[in-house]
Motif scaffolding. Structure first.
Motif, PDB file in Angstrom:
ATOM      1  N   SER A   1      12.501  54.642  -1.194  1.00 13.08           N
ATOM      2  CA  SER A   1      13.493  54.750  -0.987  1.00 13.08           C
ATOM      3  C   SER A   1      14.052  56.082  -0.655  1.00 13.08           C
ATOM      4  O   SER A   1      14.762  56.234   0.295  1.00 13.08           O
ATOM      5  CB  SER A   1      14.712  54.091  -2.152  1.00 13.08           C
ATOM      6  N   LYS A   2      13.708  57.249  -1.341  1.00 14.07           N
ATOM      7  CA  LYS A   2      14.131  58.435  -1.186  1.00 14.07           C
ATOM      8  C   LYS A   2      13.430  58.857  -0.088  1.00 14.07           C
ATOM      9  O   LYS A   2      13.980  59.796   0.702  1.00 14.07           O
ATOM     10  CB  LYS A   2      13.798  59.330  -2.276  1.00 14.07           C
TER      11      LYS A   2
ATOM     12  N   TYR B   1      12.565  57.258   2.333  1.00 14.76           N
ATOM     13  CA  TYR B   1      13.287  56.346   3.615  1.00 14.76           C
ATOM     14  C   TYR B   1      14.320  57.327   4.121  1.00 14.76           C
ATOM     15  O   TYR B   1      14.892  57.091   5.363  1.00 14.76           O
ATOM     16  CB  TYR B   1      13.411  54.948   3.499  1.00 14.76           C
TER      17      TYR B   1
ATOM     18  N   ARG C   1       4.687  54.702   0.597  1.00 10.06           N
ATOM     19  CA  ARG C   1       5.630  55.725   0.999  1.00 10.06           C
ATOM     20  C   ARG C   1       5.235  56.533   2.101  1.00 10.06           C
ATOM     21  O   ARG C   1       6.400  56.643   3.017  1.00 10.06           O
ATOM     22  CB  ARG C   1       5.491  56.796  -0.301  1.00 10.06           C
TER      23      ARG C   1
ATOM     24  N   ALA D   1       7.164  54.316   5.112  1.00  8.23           N
ATOM     25  CA  ALA D   1       8.615  54.730   4.960  1.00  8.23           C
ATOM     26  C   ALA D   1       8.743  56.118   6.083  1.00  8.23           C
ATOM     27  O   ALA D   1       9.633  56.224   6.837  1.00  8.23           O
ATOM     28  CB  ALA D   1       9.069  54.861   3.747  1.00  8.23           C
TER      29      ALA D   1
ATOM     30  N   TYR E   1      17.497  50.513   5.189  1.00  7.54           N
ATOM     31  CA  TYR E   1      16.506  50.321   4.194  1.00  7.54           C
ATOM     32  C   TYR E   1      16.262  49.058   3.898  1.00  7.54           C
ATOM     33  O   TYR E   1      15.018  48.452   3.393  1.00  7.54           O
ATOM     34  CB  TYR E   1      16.878  51.189   2.876  1.00  7.54           C
ATOM     35  N   ASP E   2      17.334  48.150   3.632  1.00  6.12           N
ATOM     36  CA  ASP E   2      17.356  46.649   3.233  1.00  6.12           C
ATOM     37  C   ASP E   2      16.409  46.052   4.519  1.00  6.12           C
ATOM     38  O   ASP E   2      15.381  45.266   4.092  1.00  6.12           O
ATOM     39  CB  ASP E   2      18.554  46.131   3.009  1.00  6.12           C
TER      40      ASP E   2
ATOM     41  N   LEU F   1      12.660  47.021   4.002  1.00 11.88           N
ATOM     42  CA  LEU F   1      12.049  46.184   3.128  1.00 11.88           C
ATOM     43  C   LEU F   1      11.726  45.113   3.450  1.00 11.88           C
ATOM     44  O   LEU F   1      10.534  44.368   3.152  1.00 11.88           O
ATOM     45  CB  LEU F   1      12.831  46.105   1.806  1.00 11.88           C
TER      46      LEU F   1
ATOM     47  N   VAL G   1       7.751  48.712  -5.030  1.00 12.11           N
ATOM     48  CA  VAL G   1       8.916  48.786  -4.250  1.00 12.11           C
ATOM     49  C   VAL G   1       9.894  47.504  -4.427  1.00 12.11           C
ATOM     50  O   VAL G   1      11.118  47.416  -4.277  1.00 12.11           O
ATOM     51  CB  VAL G   1       8.812  48.970  -2.626  1.00 12.11           C
TER      52      VAL G   1
ATOM     53  N   LYS H   1      14.114  43.644  -5.458  1.00 15.00           N
ATOM     54  CA  LYS H   1      14.157  43.160  -3.893  1.00 15.00           C
ATOM     55  C   LYS H   1      13.314  42.087  -3.499  1.00 15.00           C
ATOM     56  O   LYS H   1      12.937  41.479  -2.414  1.00 15.00           O
ATOM     57  CB  LYS H   1      14.118  44.531  -3.284  1.00 15.00           C
TER      58      LYS H   1
END
Length: 769
Positions: free
Chosen positions: A451-452, A454, A496, A499, A513-514, A517, A538, A560
C-alpha cells in the motif's frame, strides 16, 4: 489450495462447460475472463465484441521487430494452451495483427493502441516497444487454463507511459544469482511494462563481471572467505567461501534477452567507494597499498580507490571500455555513494591532488573524480548515472542523479536542470520488511507494505512544472545483504514491484488502491503460473491498534480477501476457522497476545496477525510531545508510546519514535489521580546503524500538569537491542501527570560508524506502573 483456485471467483473467471471444452470444445464452452489490466491503461473502453482465438487464428506481423513480438506472444500462448499459432505476413480474418507505426508517423515512444473486434485483434505501437506493451496487455486478457479456444473480451485501449524510466535494480555483489534467474527477473519486469534493469555488478563483497584485461577480478575479487549469518548486529559468520561472476558471453546473452523484451540493462561499476573487492585483487589502487580482503561484513568500508593515483583512472577506463562493449545502452552507473574520506584525508597522493587541482576539500576531490570519469564516458558517447552523493562538491555537468536518501537530492538536481531518477528508501527499497507478521524472513529493517509503494508520487510538490520535467521516473531497489537466493528475491520484490509499475505507467489521477487490489487478484495467478515465489501479505488479515476513546485500547481487524472470514483469540492460542468470528473491535483488557487470521473455508490465507500487549497504567492515555519525531521515524501519533505494544529490535513495526539528536519530551495525562510506583521507557541500542541509547533520562510527576517534581534520573545507559529502563520510586505517589525527558547523544564518537553525526534516539513504550 493454490492461489489461482483461491481467486478464481474474485478474478471473474467466467468458465462455462470447462470439461466439454477440454475435450474438443466449441465457441460456447471457450473460457473468458473479465477485463483486468495492470498497469491501468490511460484509456480503456469495453465493447460488446469478443474475439475467439483458436487453432485457426493467425498472427500477422510484417517487420522483423513485430515478428519478434508475435513470437514472444506465441511462446506465452503455447505455454498456456498447448498449441502455437501460425505467423504470417497477412491474413483475411481471424487474425491478431502486430504493427509498429512507420518512423515518420511516430508519436510518443512506447505508446500503443489495442482494438479487439469480432474478426480481428489489432495491436498497433508508435514504435516496436509500444507494440510489445500492447502485446503484454493482450496477454492479460487471456484465461490461464488450457483449452482448445478462448474468448477475449472486446476492448479499445489507448495507452502510454507516464514516465520514460521505469526501473528495477538488483544487487548481485552481496549475493550472486544465476543467469536463468536474471532472465526471469527481466521477464517479470516486462510483464508489467517496466523498461530498465539496473544491474549492480561490483561491491565490497564481490566483483561479478568478467574483465579480460584484469583476470584477478575474476580470480580474487569475485570471492570472499565467508558471509555474515543472521542480522548485522549479531556479528555471526558462516565460515563458508562464497563467489561467482558473469562471463562476458553470459552478459551478452542477458543483454540480448532484455533487448528483445524492450528492457535496457544499465550496469553499475561502483567508484570511488564500495571497491574493496577490486582493491583486494589490485592493492596498488588503494591509498595504503593493502593488504586488503574482500568484504565479509555488510556496511561501508574506509578503503576506496585512491584519487591521487593516476593508475586508478587507467584501470577504471580499461574496465569501462570492456563494459561499454557489453552494454550498448546510453547510461553507465558509476555509483558514487557511501565513499568515506578517511583514507583520502591521510593519503599524500590525494592531498597532492587536492592542491594541484585547487580543490577545497575531500568532497570536492570526489566531485573531481566523478567529473573525470564522466568526461571519459561522455567522449565515448555515454552518460553517467550516480547516487545522490555525487551532488556533494559540485555535480558533474551531464550526470543523471539517482535520489535515494529521501527526495532532497532529486529536488536539488532537478532545480539544476539535471535528469533525475527517484529511488527514495522510504517508498521503493524492496529489501525492507513488507509485513508485521512474526514469521517474516530476515530483512534489513523498516516497513514497506504494498500500500505504501502504491501511494508513492515520484514528482515532489516543491518542483515547478518546468523543473518537474527532469524527473524521468523511479526505480525499485533490491539490496541483497539478507537475500541469499532467487526465491527470496521474488518474495521481496513481488507484488510490491507491480504496485510500482502502476505508479510509473498509469495516469496519476486514475490510480486507486482498492481498484488496484481487485485487479491484482487476477494478476497473482499469472505470477503463480510463472512459478514466482511472491509474498501473500496483501490480502492477509491486518490489525490496527487504536484508542477506544475511553482511556483504553482496542484492536480493529480487516482483510481485503473477498469472502474471507476473520477469526481471533485473546488467550495466545492459534486462531482456527472455528475461533471467535470478528464482528467489532476487540478490547484489550489484559496482558497477553491477540491473534487473528483470515480463512476461506478451512484454509488460512497469509500470515496471521499476532500482537503482544503489556498492560500498565498509561496504556490508552493521552500523550503530548514537546517536539515531533523525525519524519523518517514518526509512527504518526504519540499514541504508539502508550498503546501497550513494545517495539521490536528490528524497528520495522512502526512503534518507535526516532529523534536525530536533540531531546524527546513527553507528558502523559493519566486522566485521574493515580497511584504509581514505577516509571520507565524502552529504548534501542544499535550503534552500527547510528542508534544510541539516551545519554540521560529524567522522570517527573505532577498533580496539575503545571508544577512537576523530579521522580528519578538515569545516566550512563548502554547496551544492545532493546533496553528497558525502569525507575522505582522511593515510595508510591498519587499523581495525574507524568513527564519523561530523554536526551540523545549529540555526536557519535570518533571511530564509530557515523562518527561526528547526531546519534539516533529511538523511544517506544512509556511505562507507568
Amino acid at each position: 489450495m493454490t492461489i489461482k483456485k483461491l481467486f478464481q471467483l474474485a478474478a471473474g473467471f467466467a468458465i462455462a462447460g470447462l470439461a466439454a471444452c477440454s475435450g474438443g470444445g466449441s465457441a460456447s464452452t471457450a473460457p473468458k475472463v473479465k477485463v483486468s489490466i495492470i498497469p491501468l491503461p490511460a484509456r480503456l473502453t469495453e465493447t460488446p465484441d469478443s474475439f475467439l482465438i483458436d487453432k485457426q487464428t493467425v498472427l500477422v506481423a510484417a517487420s522483423e521487430a513485430d515478428k519478434q513480438t508475435a513470437g514472444l506472444f506465441n511462446e506465452y500462448f503455447k505455454n498456456i494452451s498447448g498449441f502455437a499459432l501460425k505467423v504470417q505476413d497477412s491474413a483475411a480474418r481471424n487474425m491478431i495483427v502486430f504493427s509498429s507505426m512507420p518512423a515518420a508517423e511516430k508519436g510518443m515512444p512506447e505508446t500503443y493502441r489495442l482494438k479487439i473486434g469480432k474478426d480481428q485483434v489489432t495491436v498497433e505501437g508508435e514504435d516496436a516497444a509500444g507494440t510489445f506493451y500492447g502485446m503484454q496487455t493482450l496477454i492479460q486478457l487471456l484465461p490461464l487454463q488450457q483449452a482448445p479456444s478462448y474468448w477475449i473480451a472486446g476492448v479499445e485501449v489507448f495507452d502510454q507511459p507516464r514516465f520514460s524510466y521505469r526501473g528495477l535494480h538488483l544487487d548481485v555483489g552481496r549475493h550472486f544469482f544465476p543467469v536463468d534467474f536474471i532472465k526471469k527477473y527481466i521477464d517479470l519486469m516486462a510483464m508489467h511494462k517496466m523498461n530498465t534493469f539496473h544491474w549492480h555488478l561490483t561491491e565490497d563483497q564481490g566483483w561479478r563481471i568478467e574483465i579480460k584485461k584484469y583476470p584477478r577480478l575474476q580470480e580474487v575479487a569475485s570471492r570472499r572467505k565467508e558471509t555474515m549469518e543472521g542480522h548485522y548486529e549479531d556479528q555471526q559468520y558462516d565460515g563458508k567461501a562464497y563467489g561467482g561472476f558473469y562471463t562476458q558471453e553470459q552478459i551478452k546473452d542477458v543483454v540480448a534477452y532484455a533487448t528483445a523484451r524492450h528492457v535496457t540493462v544499465i550496469p553499475e561499476i561502483e567508484m570511488p567507494g564500495h571497491s574493496l573487492a577490486a582493491l583486494t585483487a589490485y592493492p596498488h589502487l588503494g591509498c595504503t597499498g593493502g593488504p586488503y580482503e574482500v568484504g565479509t561484513r555488510w556496511g561501508v568500508y574506509d578503503d576506496v580507490y585512491c584519487a591521487g593515483n593516476d593508475t586508478v583512472f587507467t584501470f577504471l577506463q580499461d574496465v569501462l571500455d570492456e563494459v561499454m562493449i557489453l552494454f550498448p545502452g546510453k547510461y553507465i552507473h558509476i555509483g558514487g555513494d557511501e565513499s568515506p574520506k578517511t583514507r583520502w584525508e591521510k593519503c599524500p597522493k590525494c592531498q597532492a591532488r587536492i592542491k594541484a587541482e585547487g580543490l577545497k576539500d575531500e568532497h570536492a576531490l570526489q566531485s573531481w573524480f566523478i567529473r573525470r570519469i564522466e568526461k571519459y564516458l561522455n567522449d565515448k558517447g555515454r552518460q553517467i548515472i550516480g547516487w545522490d552523493e555525487i551532488l556533494e562538491g559540485g555535480l558533474a555537468p551531464n550526470a543523471t542523479v539517482m535520489s535515494w536518501r529521501g527526495t532532497e537530492g532529486g529536488i536539488a538536481a532537478a532545480k539544476q536542470h539535471h535528469d533525475v531518477i527517484m529511488t527514495p528508501g522510504d517508498y521503493v527499497y524492496l529489501d525492507k520488511y513488507q509485513s508485521l507478521g512474526k514469521t517474516e524472513p530476515i530483512a534489513i529493517g523498516g516497513f514497506l507494505p504494498v500500500s505504501k509503494v502504491y501511494v508513492y508520487e515520484p514528482v515532489p510538490e516543491t518542483l515547478s512544472p518546468e523543473e518537474a520535467r527532469y524527473i524521468k521516473g523511479a526505480q525499485g531497489n533490491v539490496w541483497t545483504e539478507y537475500i541469499k537466493n532467487s526465491e527470496h528475491v521474488e518474495y521481496m520484490v513481488y507484488p510490491r514491484a507491480i504496485a510500482l509499475a502502476e505508479v510509473l505507467w498509469s495516469p496519476k489521477d486514475k490510480r486507486n488502491y482498492d481498484n488496484f487490489l481487485e485487479r491484482l487478484k487476477t494478476d497473482l495467478p499469472r505470477l503463480e503460473r510463472k512459478g514466482v515465489n511472491y509474498a501473500k501479505h496483501v490480502f492477509e488479515v491486518r490489525g490496527i491498534v487504536e484508542s477506544d476513546g475511553k482511556g483504553g485500547v482496542q484492536v480493529k481487524l480487516d482483510s481485503k480477501l473477498d469472502g474471507g472470514k476473520i477469526t481471533y483469540t485473546t488467550d495466545s492460542s492459534a486462531p482456527t476457522a472455528q475461533s471467535s468470528a470478528y464482528v467489532s473491535p476487540i478490547p484489550v483488557t489484559q496482558s497477553g497476545v491477540v491473534r487473528a487470521a483470515v480463512f476461506q473455508g478451512e484454509n488460512q490465507y497469509g500470515n496471521e496477525f499476532r500482537q503482544a500487549f503489556v498492560l500498565h497504567k498509561a496504556v490508552g492515555k493521552t500523550v503530548t510531545l514537546a517536539k515531533p519525531p523525525h519524519e523518517n521515524y514518526n509512527p504518526g501519533s504519540p499514541f504508539v508510546l502508550v498503546n501497550g505494544i513494545e517495539g521490536v529490535k528490528e524497528f520495522n513495526d512502526n512503534q518507535w519514535a526516532g529523534y536525530s539528536g536533540g531531546t524527546m519530551e513527553a507528558v502523559i495525562d493519566l486522566g485521574d489521580s493515580t497511584e504509581i510506583g514505577v516509571l520507565g521507557l524502552n529504548t534501542l541500542g544499535n550503534k552500527d546503524q547510528w542508534i544510541y541509547p539516551p545519554k540521560q533520562v529524567n522522570f517527573y510527576v505532577s498533580k496539575d500538569g503545571k508544577h512537576f517534581t523530579e521522580a528519578g534520573e538515569r545516566k550512563e545507559i548502554d547496551g544492545r537491542g532493546i533496553i528497558k529502563i525502569r525507575e522505582r520510586l522511593k515510595k508510591p505517589v498519587n499523581v495525574r501527570y507524568v513527564k519523561v525527558v530523554a536526551r540523545a547523544v549529540s555526536k557519535i564518537p570518533e571511530g564509530a560508524p557515523g562518527e561526528g553525526s547526531p546519534a539516533w534516539l529511538f523511544v517506544d513504550e512509556l511505562i507507568v506502573q
